[in-house]
Write an enzyme that holds these catalytic residues in place. Structure first.
Site, PDB file in Angstrom:
ATOM      1  N   ASP A 196       0.868  -1.174   0.000  1.00  0.00           N
ATOM      2  CA  ASP A 196       0.000   0.000   0.000  1.00  0.00           C
ATOM      3  C   ASP A 196       0.905   1.224   0.000  1.00  0.00           C
ATOM      4  OD1 ASP A 196      -2.055   1.748   0.109  1.00  0.00           O
ATOM      5  OD2 ASP A 196      -2.798   1.137   2.079  1.00  0.00           O
ATOM      6  N   ALA A 197       1.262   1.680  -1.193  1.00  0.00           N
ATOM      7  CA  ALA A 197       2.233   2.764  -1.342  1.00  0.00           C
ATOM      8  C   ALA A 197       1.663   3.974  -2.066  1.00  0.00           C
ATOM      9  CB  ALA A 197       3.461   2.257  -2.102  1.00  0.00           C
ATOM     10  N   LYS A 198       0.658   3.732  -2.915  1.00  0.00           N
ATOM     11  CA  LYS A 198       0.007   4.794  -3.696  1.00  0.00           C
ATOM     12  C   LYS A 198       1.028   5.680  -4.397  1.00  0.00           C
ATOM     13  CE  LYS A 198      -4.132   4.767  -0.828  1.00  0.00           C
ATOM     14  NZ  LYS A 198      -3.648   3.831   0.228  1.00  0.00           N
ATOM     15  N   ARG A 199       1.976   5.047  -5.043  1.00  0.00           N
ATOM     16  CA  ARG A 199       3.004   5.783  -5.771  1.00  0.00           C
ATOM     17  C   ARG A 199       2.421   6.397  -7.038  1.00  0.00           C
ATOM     18  NH1 ARG A 199       5.744   5.762  -1.312  1.00  0.00           N
ATOM     19  NH2 ARG A 199       7.434   4.254  -1.086  1.00  0.00           N
ATOM     20  N   THR A 216      -0.317  -0.428  -4.859  1.00  0.00           N
ATOM     21  CA  THR A 216      -1.315   0.595  -5.154  1.00  0.00           C
ATOM     22  C   THR A 216      -0.616   1.816  -5.737  1.00  0.00           C
ATOM     23  OG1 THR A 216      -1.197   1.498  -2.897  1.00  0.00           O
ATOM     24  CG2 THR A 216      -2.881  -0.174  -3.336  1.00  0.00           C
TER      25      THR A 216
END
Length: 267
Positions: free
Chosen positions: A61-64, A88
């Site tokens: 869960d990094a939302k890069r 993510t």
């Protein structure tokens, strides 16, 4: 946390739930906030999951999300260095900025579509008018919320079949709409539990059912993080509490899927 040792806490949670889950989703920010020691704990935790739950998906869960040259390095970090199976990402900069992630054809890329936080509507529900040609339609552009356009547009990025979407459990109606636009696409559904998302509504609206009522095998990832790991905050009971609540979630979601599938397949 019920205990101060991050590694021991994570190992206990994994041991208690490994036969009940299909994936683990470490939130990278919480490890980064602890500095080098936190990153070392993340390394040891992912290694422990690989050893004790080898069939579980490791989802970062990094939302890069950044320009493509930076995304190349983000993708290398997530997939080559850390070895995650999926990540993510944020698609605000457009599809070409995410191509470095999608180029890893054997890894999953979950694009944030409609998030679970209260402020999501501030931008994600703004009405936009995409060009009609982009929608494959005749006439003027069709108006829709930005999150819906993200679902429609991102489906065109799925050349390698490794696209997933993130839709919060706090938005069951939006989840239904996204599923209609994106049959066959896996959907990660965070926000069950601590953020107030409803489990049964998420399963019902996230299921992949065709117009004739036939329902496919589930391709949704129901995510309850804080709700599970902090189900019991006592030092000697947190692992058992996590297992009990995870078991209840599995039973509830399975029953809901079966009811929906029977209803749909009987039509």
């Amino acid at each position: 946390m019920p205990i101060a040792d991050v590694r021991a806490f994570n190992r206990a949670i994994v041991d208690a739930t490994k036969d009940l889950v299909c994936a683990y989703k470490p939130n990278i920010a919480f490890y980064e906030a602890l500095g080098l020691e936190g990153l070392a704990a993340l390394r040891d935790t992912t290694a422990y999951i690989r050893k004790t739950a080898p069939d579980a998906v490791l989802l970062a869960d990094a939302k890069r999300g950044d320009i493509d040259s930076t995304s190349v390095k983000y993708a290398e970090a997530m997939f080559d260095y850390w070895g995650f199976d999926a990540v993510t990402v944020n698609g605000y900069m457009g599809g070409e900025s995410l191509s470095p992630f999608f180029n890893y054809s054997d890894r999953g890329v979950f694009v944030v579509c409609r998030s679970s936080n209260p402020g999501a509507r501030e931008f994600q529900d703004i009405i936009v008018s995409p060009d009609a040609q982009e929608l494959g339609m005749d006439g003027s552009g069709q108006k829709m919320p930005l999150y819906e356009w993200m679902a429609v547009r991102s489906s065109k990025w799925n050349a390698n079949g490794n696209l997933g979407l993130v839709v919060g459990a706090t938005s069951p109606e939006q989840l239904r709409i996204v599923r209609e636009h994106c049959p066959g696409v896996p959907i990660l559904i965070p926000g069950v539990g601590a953020q107030g998302g409803e489990l049964e509504a998420s399963v019902k609206n996230g299921m992949d059912c065709s117009d004739d009522g036939m329902c496919k095998s589930p391709n949704i990832l129901i995510n309850s993080s804080r709700g599970i790991i902090y189900a019991d905050r006592s030092a000697d009971g947190f692992a058992d509490g996590a297992r009990m609540l995870q078991h209840d979630c599995v039973m509830t979601s399975t029953a809901c899927w079966r009811r929906r599938a029977r209803r749909g397949n009987a039509v």
